[in-house]
Scaffold this motif. Structure first.
Motif, PDB file in Angstrom:
ATOM      1  N   ALA A  46     -41.840 -20.048  23.063  1.00 41.49           N
ATOM      2  CA  ALA A  46     -42.834 -20.059  22.052  1.00 41.49           C
ATOM      3  C   ALA A  46     -42.238 -21.982  22.114  1.00 41.49           C
ATOM      4  N   ALA A  47     -40.989 -22.095  21.900  1.00 37.90           N
ATOM      5  CA  ALA A  47     -40.560 -23.422  21.373  1.00 37.90           C
ATOM      6  C   ALA A  47     -40.486 -24.156  22.464  1.00 37.90           C
ATOM      7  N   ALA A  50     -44.860 -25.427  22.840  1.00 36.61           N
ATOM      8  CA  ALA A  50     -45.171 -25.965  22.126  1.00 36.61           C
ATOM      9  C   ALA A  50     -44.770 -27.212  22.108  1.00 36.61           C
ATOM     10  N   PRO A  54     -48.311 -29.677  24.151  1.00 33.65           N
ATOM     11  CA  PRO A  54     -49.332 -30.635  24.061  1.00 33.65           C
ATOM     12  C   PRO A  54     -48.582 -31.901  24.272  1.00 33.65           C
ATOM     13  N   GLN A  97     -49.388 -27.496  18.001  1.00 29.57           N
ATOM     14  CA  GLN A  97     -48.069 -27.140  18.328  1.00 29.57           C
ATOM     15  C   GLN A  97     -47.845 -25.644  17.682  1.00 29.57           C
ATOM     16  N   ALA A  98     -48.133 -25.914  16.311  1.00 31.96           N
ATOM     17  CA  ALA A  98     -48.037 -25.046  15.657  1.00 31.96           C
ATOM     18  C   ALA A  98     -49.112 -23.308  16.239  1.00 31.96           C
ATOM     19  N   VAL A 100     -49.767 -23.390  19.274  1.00 28.67           N
ATOM     20  CA  VAL A 100     -49.789 -22.778  20.510  1.00 28.67           C
ATOM     21  C   VAL A 100     -47.689 -21.851  20.575  1.00 28.67           C
ATOM     22  N   PHE A 101     -47.159 -21.972  19.500  1.00 31.58           N
ATOM     23  CA  PHE A 101     -46.450 -21.613  19.262  1.00 31.58           C
ATOM     24  C   PHE A 101     -46.406 -20.134  19.017  1.00 31.58           C
TER      25      PHE A 101
END
Length: 232
Positions: A46-47, A50, A54, A97-98, A100-101
């Motif tokens: 996930a990191a 993110a 993007p 980003q949040a 997507v994470f």
């Protein structure tokens, strides 16, 4: 995991008892549905998502202000509002980003996806550690003459470990245990767990009988039955 029937468990215990009649060694079998939940895998992917997705969208030409324009936002045409535009763009980027994470973490948390995306080296290390923990927990290091052998299988990780204590390790060539691993893996590939353990135990018994022969005062020091660990 395929359900082990009482008959399967009895067959494995009988195979261990039979093998131990020809040697001073002790054989213990352990089956683990999965040795770890690998919680770090969804977070790591996930990191990465993110950070990369993007940024990749920016390089592809997508701008942070585009979502606002698509939903009817007003553009800013004077320099006094430049700081506000930058802040708005950064806020949009962070929000993307949040999102997507969170989405990536949810997807990678699905067990088959998580297992597929967990690095092989990490799974190998976790299985090895779990096998060593079972070796100690089952008292294999406390046997007379240090002649214990652990046969360990982790189903979800598709890995097998065979650990021989120092009394066996010094007597038998290390390469012979590859034969035990191969016999167990062959059974697991056919989804014949009991047959795989029985074949591996028989091969381990042959090796032990050659290098660690029985003593006149031998006694059964450890349980002969298969230990099935709880799932994660």
């Amino acid at each position: 995991m395929k359900t082990m029937t009482p008959s399967d468990l009895d067959r494995i215990a009988e195979a261990v008892a039979s093998a131990e009649k020809t040697t001073a060694g002790e054989i213990v079998c352990v089956l683990a549905p999965e040795v770890s939940d690998y919680r770090e895998t969804p977070l790591a992917w996930a990191a990465i998502a993110a950070l990369v997705l993007p940024a990749g969208a920016l390089f592809a030409g997508l701008r942070p202000e585009l979502p606002a324009r698509l939903f009817g936002g007003w553009t800013i045409g004077h320099h006094a509002a430049l700081d506000a535009a930058i802040l708005s763009a950064l806020s949009t980027y962070i929000a993307v980003q949040a999102v997507v994470f969170v989405l990536a973490a949810l997807v990678v948390s699905i067990p088959p996806v998580r297992r597929a995306l967990t690095p092989g080296a990490l799974k190998a290390a976790r299985v090895r550690r779990a096998a060593m923990e079972q070796f100690l927990a089952r008292g294999l290091h406390l046997t007379r003459g240090r002649t214990g052998v652990l046969i360990f299988a982790a189903l979800a990780e598709r890995r097998v470990e065979v650990i021989a204590d120092e009394g066996v390790y010094q007597a038998a060539p290390n390469t012979v245990w590859d034969e035990v691993v191969a016999d167990l893996v062959a059974g697991l590939k056919r989804d014949a767990i009991a047959d795989g353990f029985i074949a591996a135990v028989a091969r381990a018994g042959q090796i032990l009988s050659t290098h660690v022969p029985p003593r006149p005062d031998d006694r059964n020091e450890l349980s002969d039955g298969l230990t099935i660990l709880p799932g994660r």
